[in-house]
Design a protein around this motif. Structure first.
Motif, PDB file in Angstrom:
ATOM      1  N   GLY A   1       1.733  11.619 -31.905  1.00 13.98           N
ATOM      2  CA  GLY A   1       1.832  12.798 -31.057  1.00 13.98           C
ATOM      3  C   GLY A   1       3.066  12.697 -30.197  1.00 13.98           C
ATOM      4  O   GLY A   1       3.742  11.686 -30.171  1.00 13.98           O
ATOM      5  N   GLY A   2       3.363  13.756 -29.525  1.00 13.96           N
ATOM      6  CA  GLY A   2       4.540  13.744 -28.666  1.00 13.96           C
ATOM      7  C   GLY A   2       5.520  14.815 -29.080  1.00 13.96           C
ATOM      8  O   GLY A   2       5.177  15.764 -29.788  1.00 13.96           O
ATOM      9  N   HIS A   3       6.751  14.609 -28.683  1.00 11.98           N
ATOM     10  CA  HIS A   3       7.774  15.633 -28.881  1.00 11.98           C
ATOM     11  C   HIS A   3       9.085  14.951 -29.250  1.00 11.98           C
ATOM     12  O   HIS A   3       9.445  13.931 -28.677  1.00 11.98           O
ATOM     13  N   TYR A   4       9.781  15.512 -30.223  1.00 13.82           N
ATOM     14  CA  TYR A   4      11.063  14.970 -30.660  1.00 13.82           C
ATOM     15  C   TYR A   4      12.196  15.901 -30.240  1.00 13.82           C
ATOM     16  O   TYR A   4      12.061  17.118 -30.320  1.00 13.82           O
ATOM     17  N   THR A   5      13.302  15.318 -29.798  1.00 17.12           N
ATOM     18  CA  THR A   5      14.530  16.069 -29.538  1.00 17.12           C
ATOM     19  C   THR A   5      15.665  15.351 -30.251  1.00 17.12           C
ATOM     20  O   THR A   5      15.536  14.189 -30.642  1.00 17.12           O
ATOM     21  N   ALA A   6      16.782  16.038 -30.423  1.00 16.29           N
ATOM     22  CA  ALA A   6      17.939  15.434 -31.079  1.00 16.29           C
ATOM     23  C   ALA A   6      19.199  15.765 -30.299  1.00 16.29           C
ATOM     24  O   ALA A   6      19.305  16.816 -29.667  1.00 16.29           O
ATOM     25  N   GLN A   7      20.138  14.834 -30.347  1.00 18.38           N
ATOM     26  CA  GLN A   7      21.468  15.042 -29.782  1.00 18.38           C
ATOM     27  C   GLN A   7      22.446  14.791 -30.925  1.00 18.38           C
ATOM     28  O   GLN A   7      22.393  13.739 -31.552  1.00 18.38           O
ATOM     29  N   CYS A   8      23.301  15.759 -31.191  1.00 16.74           N
ATOM     30  CA  CYS A   8      24.199  15.664 -32.336  1.00 16.74           C
ATOM     31  C   CYS A   8      25.617  16.056 -31.957  1.00 16.74           C
ATOM     32  O   CYS A   8      25.823  16.944 -31.129  1.00 16.74           O
ATOM     33  N   ARG A   9      26.556  15.405 -32.611  1.00 20.98           N
ATOM     34  CA  ARG A   9      27.971  15.685 -32.390  1.00 20.98           C
ATOM     35  C   ARG A   9      28.449  16.654 -33.475  1.00 20.98           C
ATOM     36  O   ARG A   9      28.249  16.422 -34.660  1.00 20.98           O
ATOM     37  N   HIS A  10      29.098  17.739 -33.051  1.00 21.98           N
ATOM     38  CA  HIS A  10      29.635  18.722 -33.990  1.00 21.98           C
ATOM     39  C   HIS A  10      30.761  18.081 -34.801  1.00 21.98           C
ATOM     40  O   HIS A  10      31.644  17.417 -34.243  1.00 21.98           O
TER      41      HIS A  10
END
Length: 75
Positions: A32-41
């Motif tokens: 359970g929980g929540h996922y986020t992402a950080q990405c470089r263009h």
């Protein structure tokens, strides 16, 4: 170098990587929980935070205890 096999060219330290993205897991368990992402263009090198239906520019990636996965590109 201690993490590469004897045959690996990366063992010499002559190979470089660029951080392209990372995933964070927010919550108490992997079920359970929540996922986020950080990405470089790819073209602009601008970083973005992806959180469900929201995309926001960020100055640089933020690492912390919730950082779950890194995505590296061999240069």
């Amino acid at each position: 170098s201690p993490f590469f096999s004897e045959e690996s060219p990366e063992r010499t330290g002559m190979v470089h990587y660029t951080l392209r993205g990372l995933v964070d897991h927010h919550g108490s368990s992997l079920d359970g929980g929540h996922y986020t992402a950080q990405c470089r263009h790819v073209e602009t090198d601008q970083w973005f935070m992806y959180d469900d239906d929201r995309v926001s520019p960020v100055e640089k990636p933020a690492f912390g205890s919730s950082t779950y996965m890194l995505f590296l590109e061999r240069a």
